[in-house]
Write a protein that holds these residues in place. Structure first.
Motif, mmCIF file in Angstrom:
data_model
loop_
_atom_site.group_PDB
_atom_site.id
_atom_site.type_symbol
_atom_site.label_atom_id
_atom_site.label_comp_id
_atom_site.label_asym_id
_atom_site.label_seq_id
_atom_site.Cartn_x
_atom_site.Cartn_y
_atom_site.Cartn_z
ATOM 1 N N PRO A 158 6.176 5.246 -1.683
ATOM 2 C CA PRO A 158 5.258 4.517 -0.789
ATOM 3 C C PRO A 158 4.748 3.223 -1.396
ATOM 4 O O PRO A 158 4.629 3.105 -2.609
ATOM 5 C CB PRO A 158 4.122 5.500 -0.555
ATOM 6 C CG PRO A 158 4.179 6.436 -1.689
ATOM 7 C CD PRO A 158 5.608 6.512 -2.128
ATOM 8 N N CYS A 159 4.484 2.322 -0.492
ATOM 9 C CA CYS A 159 4.011 1.013 -0.910
ATOM 10 C C CYS A 159 2.681 1.148 -1.625
ATOM 11 O O CYS A 159 1.802 1.877 -1.186
ATOM 12 C CB CYS A 159 3.879 0.111 0.322
ATOM 13 S SG CYS A 159 3.128 -1.476 -0.023
ATOM 14 N N ARG A 160 2.561 0.441 -2.664
ATOM 15 C CA ARG A 160 1.337 0.528 -3.455
ATOM 16 C C ARG A 160 0.175 -0.197 -2.793
ATOM 17 O O ARG A 160 -0.976 0.141 -2.985
ATOM 18 C CB ARG A 160 1.566 -0.111 -4.822
ATOM 19 C CG ARG A 160 2.016 0.868 -5.860
ATOM 20 C CD ARG A 160 1.743 0.233 -7.202
ATOM 21 N NE ARG A 160 2.616 0.800 -8.221
ATOM 22 C CZ ARG A 160 2.929 0.153 -9.324
ATOM 23 N NH1 ARG A 160 2.510 -1.077 -9.481
ATOM 24 N NH2 ARG A 160 3.674 0.713 -10.234
ATOM 25 N N VAL A 161 0.519 -1.228 -2.021
ATOM 26 C CA VAL A 161 -0.534 -2.039 -1.423
ATOM 27 C C VAL A 161 -1.198 -1.294 -0.275
ATOM 28 O O VAL A 161 -2.419 -1.223 -0.178
ATOM 29 C CB VAL A 161 0.034 -3.383 -0.951
ATOM 30 C CG1 VAL A 161 -1.052 -4.266 -0.372
ATOM 31 C CG2 VAL A 161 0.724 -4.084 -2.113
ATOM 32 N N CYS A 162 -0.373 -0.710 0.576
ATOM 33 C CA CYS A 162 -0.939 -0.084 1.766
ATOM 34 C C CYS A 162 -0.917 1.433 1.688
ATOM 35 O O CYS A 162 -1.434 2.112 2.569
ATOM 36 C CB CYS A 162 -0.169 -0.541 2.991
ATOM 37 S SG CYS A 162 1.584 -0.127 2.902
ATOM 38 N N GLY A 163 -0.306 1.956 0.682
ATOM 39 C CA GLY A 163 -0.280 3.400 0.531
ATOM 40 C C GLY A 163 0.748 4.067 1.426
ATOM 41 O O GLY A 163 0.802 5.288 1.536
ATOM 42 N N GLY A 164 1.567 3.262 2.081
ATOM 43 C CA GLY A 164 2.656 3.851 2.841
ATOM 44 C C GLY A 164 2.554 3.693 4.335
ATOM 45 O O GLY A 164 3.485 4.004 5.059
ATOM 46 N N ASP A 165 1.448 3.169 4.854
ATOM 47 C CA ASP A 165 1.380 3.045 6.306
ATOM 48 C C ASP A 165 1.795 1.665 6.820
ATOM 49 O O ASP A 165 1.801 1.439 8.028
ATOM 50 C CB ASP A 165 0.011 3.467 6.844
ATOM 51 C CG ASP A 165 -1.138 2.782 6.157
ATOM 52 O OD1 ASP A 165 -2.259 3.303 6.219
ATOM 53 O OD2 ASP A 165 -0.912 1.690 5.566
ATOM 54 N N GLY A 166 2.142 0.748 5.904
ATOM 55 C CA GLY A 166 2.684 -0.537 6.347
ATOM 56 C C GLY A 166 1.652 -1.505 6.871
ATOM 57 O O GLY A 166 1.984 -2.604 7.288
ATOM 58 N N ARG A 167 0.420 -1.059 6.892
ATOM 59 C CA ARG A 167 -0.611 -1.963 7.411
ATOM 60 C C ARG A 167 -1.767 -1.935 6.419
ATOM 61 O O ARG A 167 -1.995 -0.937 5.753
ATOM 62 C CB ARG A 167 -1.122 -1.464 8.767
ATOM 63 C CG ARG A 167 -0.040 -1.101 9.731
ATOM 64 C CD ARG A 167 -0.351 -1.646 11.113
ATOM 65 N NE ARG A 167 0.683 -2.619 11.465
ATOM 66 C CZ ARG A 167 0.444 -3.689 12.229
ATOM 67 N NH1 ARG A 167 -0.763 -3.926 12.669
ATOM 68 N NH2 ARG A 167 1.403 -4.511 12.531
ATOM 69 N N ILE A 168 -2.467 -3.043 6.404
ATOM 70 C CA ILE A 168 -3.655 -3.040 5.574
ATOM 71 C C ILE A 168 -4.846 -3.350 6.453
ATOM 72 O O ILE A 168 -4.764 -4.201 7.340
ATOM 73 C CB ILE A 168 -3.576 -4.064 4.406
ATOM 74 C CG1 ILE A 168 -3.090 -5.429 4.886
ATOM 75 C CG2 ILE A 168 -2.693 -3.535 3.293
ATOM 76 C CD1 ILE A 168 -3.355 -6.539 3.887
ATOM 77 N N GLY A 169 -5.881 -2.627 6.241
ATOM 78 C CA GLY A 169 -7.061 -2.842 7.060
ATOM 79 C C GLY A 169 -7.812 -4.076 6.627
ATOM 80 O O GLY A 169 -7.849 -4.423 5.447
ATOM 81 N N ASN A 170 -8.335 -4.724 7.645
ATOM 82 C CA ASN A 170 -9.150 -5.893 7.349
ATOM 83 C C ASN A 170 -10.579 -5.406 7.191
ATOM 84 O O ASN A 170 -11.182 -4.882 8.115
ATOM 85 C CB ASN A 170 -9.034 -6.886 8.503
ATOM 86 C CG ASN A 170 -9.734 -8.197 8.188
ATOM 87 O OD1 ASN A 170 -10.842 -8.206 7.646
ATOM 88 N ND2 ASN A 170 -9.108 -9.290 8.521
#
Ligand SMILES: [Zn+2]
Length: 121
Positions: A5-17
């Motif tokens: 999983p992506c380290r930035v978003c933790g695997g959900d592909g989106r990052i919360g603003n």
């Protein structure tokens, strides 16, 4: 290794603003949720080393020809002359070039003088 999983978003592909609460596409995985492959460090640094040193060759322009139309015409007449020897032609052609470089053009007298020599014999 796959499916990490992506380290930035933790695997959900989106990052919360944090401010607005809306989510944006994760810059780390571009929305895939998967950790991007390690940055393309696999640059093929093929060394383009010249196999041999090539010295700069000066462009040879050859012998300079007359620059004025009269000079060119005169040079043609000299070259085409049947009564002149090769060395005489070379001498006359040089004379035309010299005359041009000092006078900037071929004077009538000079043209006459040269033509006279092409008609000898
Ligand atoms: Zn991500």
């Amino acid at each position: 290794m796959d499916g990490e999983p992506c380290r930035v978003c933790g695997g959900d592909g989106r990052i919360g603003n944090a401010l607005g609460g809306s989510s944006a596409t994760c810059p780390g995985c571009h929305g895939t949720g998967r950790r991007a492959e390690a940055a393309p460090t696999f640059h093929d640094v093929t060394k383009t080393k010249p196999s041999h040193h090539r010295p700069a060759v000066p462009i040879s322009t050859g012998p300079k020809g007359p620059t004025t139309s009269e000079g060119r015409q005169l040079a043609l007449e000299v070259s085409a002359c049947a009564v002149l020897a090769e060395d005489a032609k070379t001498r006359l052609l040089t004379e035309i070039l010299n005359h041009e470089s000092t006078h900037g053009r071929c004077t009538r007298t000079f043209i006459k003088k040269i033509r006279k020599q092409t008609r000898l014999g």
